[in-house]
Design a protein around this motif. Structure first.
Motif, short mmCIF file in Angstrom:
data_model
loop_
_atom_site.label_atom_id
_atom_site.label_comp_id
_atom_site.label_asym_id
_atom_site.label_seq_id
_atom_site.Cartn_x
_atom_site.Cartn_y
_atom_site.Cartn_z
N LEU A 60 -1.43 44.78 7.62
CA LEU A 60 -0.87 43.91 6.57
C LEU A 60 -1.50 44.22 5.22
O LEU A 60 -0.79 44.42 4.22
N LEU A 64 0.37 45.64 1.65
CA LEU A 64 0.33 44.93 0.38
C LEU A 64 -0.43 45.74 -0.67
O LEU A 64 0.00 45.84 -1.83
N ARG A 226 6.68 40.04 12.47
CA ARG A 226 5.80 40.76 11.54
C ARG A 226 6.56 41.17 10.28
O ARG A 226 6.06 41.01 9.17
N ILE A 230 5.61 39.60 6.62
CA ILE A 230 5.13 40.42 5.51
C ILE A 230 6.06 40.30 4.32
O ILE A 230 5.61 40.23 3.16
N SER A 234 4.83 38.78 0.68
CA SER A 234 4.97 39.52 -0.58
C SER A 234 5.81 38.73 -1.58
O SER A 234 5.54 38.76 -2.79
N LEU A 296 7.00 48.95 4.34
CA LEU A 296 7.20 48.31 5.64
C LEU A 296 8.19 49.11 6.48
O LEU A 296 8.01 49.28 7.69
#
Length: 320
Positions: A60, A64, A226, A230, A234, A296
Motif C-alpha cells: 500500500l 501511494l 484491496r 487503495i 487515495s 495499482l
C-alpha cells in the motif's frame, strides 16, 4: 518520450517489447493477489527499481508513494499536463457559471438554488477534462515505472488516438457506479472497485471500450477489497489536500462578498477566487489519483501475470 511498450502480447500488430504474455511457470501457486507470484526470483528488498516503483508486487505505502514520486520525478509533464487540463476546464466552467450568475441563474456563492443547464455543462466539461488527464497521466506512469523520459507532446500523441474510447469508457466507469450507488448502494460501490482499472487498461493495452471494462473487472475483482480500499484511500488523501486549498478560497470569497451571498449573482470576484483555488487544488491532486490507479493496475498485473519479470527483462535489455 521513447518508444513506449504497448502492454499487449508481442504477436499483435504494433506490440512492443517487454510487456508480452506471462513467462512459463505463472498461473499456478497462491490465489491471485496474495503474495509474490510463482517464479519470483528475488527477495522483497532486492527487486530492481529503474523508475518510480520497485519491479515486484507492491505494498500500500509503495503505491501511494509511487503516486507522489510520479509528481516529484516528472513535475513538468505531470503537473504541466494537469495545469493545462484543469485550468482549461475550470476557465470554461467559470465562463458558464459567470454567465449564469450575471443572468440571475446563480443564487449564492455555494451554488444553492442555482441549478441550471449551465451547471450541467460546467460539470460535464470538468469531468471530460479529468478523463483525458487520467489517460495522459497513465501514459506517463507507464514510462515512469522503467525510468524513461516523458514529454507533453509525446504523451498527447499516444493518448490522442484513444480520445473517444477514453471518454466513453471513462463515462461508463464513472457514471454507472454513481447512478447505481444512488439507486442501490452495494452494486454501485462494487462497480466503483471493479472498474477502477478501466483507464489504465485502455491506455496501456490500447483496448476498446468493452474490452477495457472487462479487463479491469478481471484484474480487480479477484482482489476487490484491496483495489477498492487503495482507490478510496487515495481519493480521501486528495480530498484532504483539496480542502486545505479550497476551503480558504471559499472563506476569502465569502469575506469579499461581505457575507451577503445574494450579491454573488452580480459580483464575479468571489467566483474568480473560488476558480483559482480549484485550479491550484486540481492541478496537484488530479495527477496523484490517476497515478495511483495506474500503479495499482501495474501491481495487479505483476501479481497475477508476472509482469514484473518481463519489465525487469526489458529494463536489463535496455528496451525500457
Amino acid at each position: 518520450m521513447s518508444d513506449m511498450p504497448g502492454w499487449t502480447p508481442p504477436t499483435e500488430p504494433g506490440a512492443q517489447p517487454g510487456y508480452g504474455p506471462p513467462p512459463p511457470g505463472y498461473g499456478s501457486g497462491p490465489p491471485p493477489g496474495y503474495g509474490p507470484p510463482p517464479g519470483y526470483g528475488w527477495g522483497m528488498g532486492a527487486a530492481p527499481k529503474p523508475g518510480v516503483i520497485p519491479l515486484r508486487p507492491l505494498g500500500l505505502g509503495e503505491i501511494l508513494d509511487g503516486g507522489f514520486s510520479l509528481l516529484r520525478e516528472y513535475p513538468k509533464v505531470t503537473l504541466g499536463l494537469s495545469a493545462i487540463v484543469v485550468t482549461s476546464t475550470n476557465l470554461l466552467s467559470f465562463a458558464v457559471n459567470a454567465s449564469d450568475r450575471l443572468n440571475g441563474g446563480g443564487a449564492n456563492l455555494f451554488g444553492g438554488g442555482g441549478f441550471t443547464w449551465g451547471t450541467v455543462a460546467a460539470w460535464a466539461i470538468g469531468a471530460t477534462g479529468l478523463m483525458i488527464l487520467g489517460g495522459m497521466i497513465t501514459a506517463v506512469a507507464g514510462e515512469a515505472v522503467l525510468g524513461r523520459p516523458a514529454t507533453l507532446g509525446a504523451t498527447w500523441a499516444r493518448v490522442r488516438p484513444l480520445f473517444w474510447r477514453l471518454l466513453v469508457a471513462g463515462s461508463i466507469a464513472g457514471i454507472v457506479p454513481y447512478l447505481a450507488s444512488c439507486l442501490f448502494l452495494i452494486p454501485g460501490v462494487f462497480l466503483w472497485g471493479a472498474w477502477a482499472l478501466t483507464t489504465p487498461a485502455l491506455v496501456l493495452e490500447r483496448l476498446g471500450v468493452s474490452e477495457s471494462l472487462r479487463r479491469s473487472w478481471r484484474l480487480a475483482v479477484p482482489d476487490w477489497w484491496r483495489v477498492w480500499g487503495i482507490r478510496a484511500l487515495s481519493t480521501l488523501i486528495a480530498f484532504a489536500v483539496q480542502a486545505v486549498i479550497v476551503v480558504p478560497a471559499y472563506l476569502i470569497a465569502s469575506a469579499w462578498a461581505g457575507w451577503n451571498l445574494e450579491r454573488v449573482s452580480v459580483d464575479i470576484v468571489p467566483l474568480v477566487i473560488i476558480t483559482v483555488g480549484g485550479i491550484v487544488a486540481g492541478t496537484i491532486t488530479a495527477p496523484f489519483t490517476s497515478g495511483v490507479l495506474a500503479l495499482l493496475y501495474i501491481d495487479r498485473r505483476m501479481r497475477v501475470e508476472g509482469l514484473d519479470v518481463t519489465l525487469t527483462q526489458a529494463a536489463a535489455a535496455g528496451t525500457g
